[in-house]
Each structure stands twice: as C-alpha cells, then as structure tokens.
Design a protein around this motif. Structure first.
Motif, short mmCIF file in Angstrom:
data_model
loop_
_atom_site.label_atom_id
_atom_site.label_comp_id
_atom_site.label_asym_id
_atom_site.label_seq_id
_atom_site.Cartn_x
_atom_site.Cartn_y
_atom_site.Cartn_z
N ILE A 105 -3.42 1.42 9.33
CA ILE A 105 -2.08 1.35 9.90
C ILE A 105 -1.72 2.76 10.35
N ASN A 106 -1.43 2.93 11.62
CA ASN A 106 -0.97 4.21 12.19
C ASN A 106 0.40 3.96 12.77
N ALA A 107 1.42 4.53 12.11
CA ALA A 107 2.79 4.29 12.56
C ALA A 107 3.69 5.46 12.17
N ASN A 108 4.71 5.68 12.99
CA ASN A 108 5.69 6.70 12.65
C ASN A 108 6.44 6.32 11.38
N LYS A 109 6.81 5.04 11.27
CA LYS A 109 7.58 4.59 10.12
C LYS A 109 6.91 3.34 9.53
N VAL A 110 6.61 3.39 8.24
CA VAL A 110 5.99 2.25 7.55
C VAL A 110 6.87 1.87 6.38
N ARG A 111 7.19 0.58 6.29
CA ARG A 111 7.98 0.08 5.16
C ARG A 111 7.27 -1.12 4.56
N LEU A 112 6.96 -1.03 3.26
CA LEU A 112 6.35 -2.13 2.54
C LEU A 112 7.42 -2.79 1.68
N GLU A 113 7.63 -4.08 1.90
CA GLU A 113 8.61 -4.79 1.10
C GLU A 113 7.94 -5.35 -0.15
N LYS A 114 8.72 -5.87 -1.08
CA LYS A 114 8.22 -6.22 -2.41
C LYS A 114 7.11 -7.26 -2.40
N THR A 115 6.99 -8.07 -1.36
CA THR A 115 5.96 -9.09 -1.28
C THR A 115 4.69 -8.62 -0.58
N ALA A 116 4.65 -7.34 -0.18
CA ALA A 116 3.52 -6.79 0.58
C ALA A 116 2.27 -6.68 -0.30
N ASN A 117 1.12 -6.98 0.31
CA ASN A 117 -0.18 -6.81 -0.32
C ASN A 117 -1.06 -6.11 0.71
N VAL A 118 -1.22 -4.80 0.55
CA VAL A 118 -1.83 -3.96 1.57
C VAL A 118 -3.14 -3.37 1.08
N ASP A 119 -4.21 -3.60 1.86
CA ASP A 119 -5.52 -3.00 1.61
C ASP A 119 -5.84 -2.20 2.87
N SER A 120 -5.18 -1.04 3.00
CA SER A 120 -5.22 -0.31 4.26
C SER A 120 -5.13 1.19 4.03
N GLU A 131 9.70 -1.77 -4.95
CA GLU A 131 9.03 -2.07 -6.21
C GLU A 131 8.42 -3.46 -6.12
N GLY A 132 7.16 -3.56 -6.50
CA GLY A 132 6.44 -4.83 -6.42
C GLY A 132 5.41 -4.88 -5.31
N ALA A 133 5.51 -3.99 -4.34
CA ALA A 133 4.52 -3.95 -3.25
C ALA A 133 3.18 -3.50 -3.82
N ARG A 134 2.10 -4.15 -3.40
CA ARG A 134 0.75 -3.81 -3.86
C ARG A 134 0.03 -3.03 -2.78
N ILE A 135 -0.48 -1.86 -3.16
CA ILE A 135 -1.16 -0.99 -2.20
C ILE A 135 -2.52 -0.62 -2.74
N LYS A 136 -3.55 -0.92 -1.94
CA LYS A 136 -4.91 -0.47 -2.22
C LYS A 136 -5.34 0.28 -0.97
N GLY A 137 -5.70 1.54 -1.12
CA GLY A 137 -6.07 2.32 0.05
C GLY A 137 -5.55 3.73 -0.06
N ALA A 138 -5.23 4.33 1.06
CA ALA A 138 -4.80 5.72 1.07
C ALA A 138 -3.56 5.88 1.93
N LEU A 139 -2.71 6.82 1.52
CA LEU A 139 -1.53 7.19 2.30
C LEU A 139 -1.77 8.59 2.84
N ARG A 140 -1.60 8.76 4.14
CA ARG A 140 -1.80 10.07 4.76
C ARG A 140 -0.63 10.39 5.68
N PHE A 141 0.04 11.51 5.38
CA PHE A 141 1.11 11.97 6.27
C PHE A 141 0.47 12.61 7.50
N GLN A 142 1.05 12.31 8.67
CA GLN A 142 0.63 12.95 9.91
C GLN A 142 1.85 13.16 10.80
N ASP A 143 1.86 14.27 11.53
CA ASP A 143 2.96 14.52 12.46
C ASP A 143 2.95 13.52 13.62
#
Length: 157
Positions: A105-120, A131-143
C-alpha cells in the motif's frame, strides 16, 4: 407528493413556460436534492460484493471495493469494505481499510479501521489504526509514498 395522473405536456414536448425548471437549487431546495442528482455528480466506482475482479484497475476518482480484487489498484481514494479483499499493489492518495488486503500500500494517508486485516507493506505519509485492526507486514514513513519507490530501491541506486 406523487400524483397518479400524468402531467400534461404539449405536443412539441416542451415544458410550459409559466413553471420553469430551475437550473440550480435555491437555498430552500438544497436539503431536497435527489440522490440521483448527487450520483450523477459523484466521481467514484464500486466493485460490488458479488463481483470478483482479476486485473489492474486505474481511476482518477474514488473506488469502493465491496467484493474481491486480484490485481493492482491506482486511484484517488480507495475504501476496502468490511468483507472485501484486495490482493495486489495499491497506490492512492488516501486508503481506508475495513476488510482484507495483501500486497503493498503506497498512500499519503492510510487509515485501518477495527475490522481491518492487513498483510501488507504500508508506505505512508500519515497513518492511523483503530484498536482491533490486525496488521502483518511493515510500516514505512515516506515523504512521497505515491511514487512507489522504497528506501531500499533508492539506496541501491
């Protein structure tokens, strides 16, 4: 409000001149603008819940995914609804995930809601998760996350 009688229209098909149709709503009509009028003005696409799409999708407008997309998506605003799946790369100004994603996912603004299941891998400028969002992967800040370039690619050059 609705009458079972049809309004009488002259044989030439034009409307009577004594009751012209306004081209823009007056202030008293603003709250009663019909849904069909708003739909005509909207700039979005919907992938319905019974639809499974394979292939890349590109839009200058907004996209609401309620079904399954197997491919890359590029758009302005992407909303992945509760029971939806996007498997592929996403490039968008804003992404809201309520369902499931797999890929980058490449985006200026990312919002994961409580039902999200992200492998990204998420490359973002701003990020939030309920709270409740599931995240598997990496978060990277970029300008400039929408460029699709990662720090690893830039370091290799």
């Amino acid at each position: 409000m609705f009458s079972p009688r049809k309004a009488e229209v002259p044989a030439n098909g034009s409307l009577p001149h004594d009751n012209p149709v306004p081209t823009q709503p007056t202030s008293s009509q603003n709250s009663s603008i019909s849904v069909s009028t708003r739909v005509k003005e909207a700039n979005y696409s919907i992938i319905n819940e019974w639809l499974k799409m394979k292939g890349d999708l590109e839009s200058e407008g907004d996209v609401l995914v309620k079904g399954k997309v197997y491919g890359n998506i590029k758009c302005n605003l992407l909303i992945v609804d509760v029971d939806a799946l996007v498997e592929g790369g996403i490039i968008a100004d804003e992404v809201v995930v309520r369902g499931q994603t797999k890929g980058t996912i490449n985006a200026n603004k990312v919002r994961l809601e409580k039902t999200a299941n992200v492998d990204s891998e998420i490359c973002h400028k701003t990020f939030s998760a309920e709270e409740g969002a599931r995240i598997k992967g990496a978060l990277r800040f970029q300008d400039d996350p929408m460029s699709g370039r990662t720090e690893k690619a830039e370091a290799a050059e």
